[in-house]
Enzyme design. Sequence first.
Site, short mmCIF file in Angstrom:
data_model
loop_
_atom_site.label_atom_id
_atom_site.label_comp_id
_atom_site.label_asym_id
_atom_site.label_seq_id
_atom_site.Cartn_x
_atom_site.Cartn_y
_atom_site.Cartn_z
N LEU A 1 -2.25 4.22 6.00
CA LEU A 1 -1.62 2.99 5.51
C LEU A 1 -0.21 2.85 6.08
O LEU A 1 0.23 1.75 6.42
CB LEU A 1 -1.57 2.98 3.98
CG LEU A 1 -0.89 1.75 3.36
CD1 LEU A 1 -1.65 0.48 3.70
CD2 LEU A 1 -0.78 1.91 1.85
N TYR A 2 0.49 3.97 6.19
CA TYR A 2 1.83 3.93 6.79
C TYR A 2 1.76 3.32 8.19
O TYR A 2 2.54 2.43 8.54
CB TYR A 2 2.41 5.35 6.87
CG TYR A 2 3.66 5.44 7.70
CD1 TYR A 2 4.85 4.88 7.26
CD2 TYR A 2 3.66 6.10 8.94
CE1 TYR A 2 6.01 4.95 8.03
CE2 TYR A 2 4.81 6.18 9.70
CZ TYR A 2 5.97 5.61 9.25
OH TYR A 2 7.11 5.68 10.01
N ALA A 3 0.80 3.79 9.00
CA ALA A 3 0.63 3.25 10.35
C ALA A 3 0.31 1.77 10.31
O ALA A 3 0.81 0.98 11.12
CB ALA A 3 -0.46 4.02 11.08
#
Length: 430
Positions: free
Chosen positions: A241-243
């Site tokens: 999700l960070y990416a």
Amino acid sequence: MKQMSHLDDIPSTPGKFKPYFHRTRWQSSVAKLAFWSLVFVGLIFIFFYRSPVSSNPADPSRRSLRTYSWGGPAWEKRVRSSARLRTRRGFSVLVTGAAGFVGTHVSAALKRRGDGVLGLDNFNDYYDPSLKRARQALLERSGVFVVEGDINDAALLKKLFEVVPFTHVMHLAAQAGVRYAMENPSSYVHSNIAGFVNLLEVCKSANPQPAIVWASSSSVYGLNTKVPFSEKDRTDQPASLYAATKKAGEEIAHTYNHIYGLSLTGLRFFTVYGPWGRPDMAYFFFTRDILKGKAISIFEGVNHGTVARDFTYIDDIVKGCLGALDTAEKSTGSGGKKRGAAQLRVFNLGNTSPVPVTDLVTILERLLKVKAKRNIMKLPRNGDVQFTHANISSAQRELGYKPTTDLQTGLKKFARWYLGYYNGGKKAAS
């Protein structure tokens, strides 16, 4: 008797209702209104009430947007003083995330060369806030005022631009960390997407509009298998999700550049390390646990494959950030209106020399003079990728970027700082 399914509510022929479908159009509208009301309330709950709360209400690092204190003549005087140029050709730079790892080093470097620098940070507790406060104190001694506030606070951002006509923004504030996204996904949307949009909204309405350099991430390459990673490679397969939020940031940057004429440069950092680093990074907590005699978990890929990272020393990253600022062209709009095409760029900032994580541990053992207790584990499917490797030809050509610090040298500097900061220098790295 036939058992009724929820699918039986749908007419088999457009405009023709089945005999047992008795709801009126008014009832259906009410149901839809109720449904979307619940969705709206749910979103409000997620983004405003699900953010972490402190067990100690007095802890200033855990304050919400509503409790930040800013404004007034004395505060404005500090803001102006910090942002004042000391050289004729200098920049006036707003650095978001200034009390963070990269933010602290970039702010200090800008101040040293004579630029006006104002910091902004919310001092959240993703990791030890006392480390952020120590960085803040370091910057204060250098003449950099770090405003305590959040990038989602539009009123604060507008006030800062009223007080100082910033020429540049170095946007480094973000919710970092790949694995933490599984625990608190809303914080990534709140900071990395909503916060970025809020900042861009204020910047596009500013007069003059600032040029913006911001931190994307090497994580946008996700499941890409072509090496080394080039800016031209696909970035549509995020592994976390960070990416995904960082990739969304790149698309948002493109939109504001196209519509409003904002000059935007994205920097894809590759595994940054060094003094004053982040405690959630492997090199940092490996050092902590090795010194405490605790076992460390080292991941391996499929079929016992090597996990490697393109570790990049903080001083090299800072040079890349300053190079991006120095070559950033002016935005072409003012007051939210585009006057012409504006610069839009993205660069990899890495070391171009991937090193196996096992080698990193071996170097730390030698520097700390302590043997690590290694626990080899399979790479979890939680967003981590097996390797990263930067192609930096574009940054070399356009920014003059040239990393010079190898992992052995960089870790030696980190270990000396760590032992001095946490252990009072009792064990010197050699």
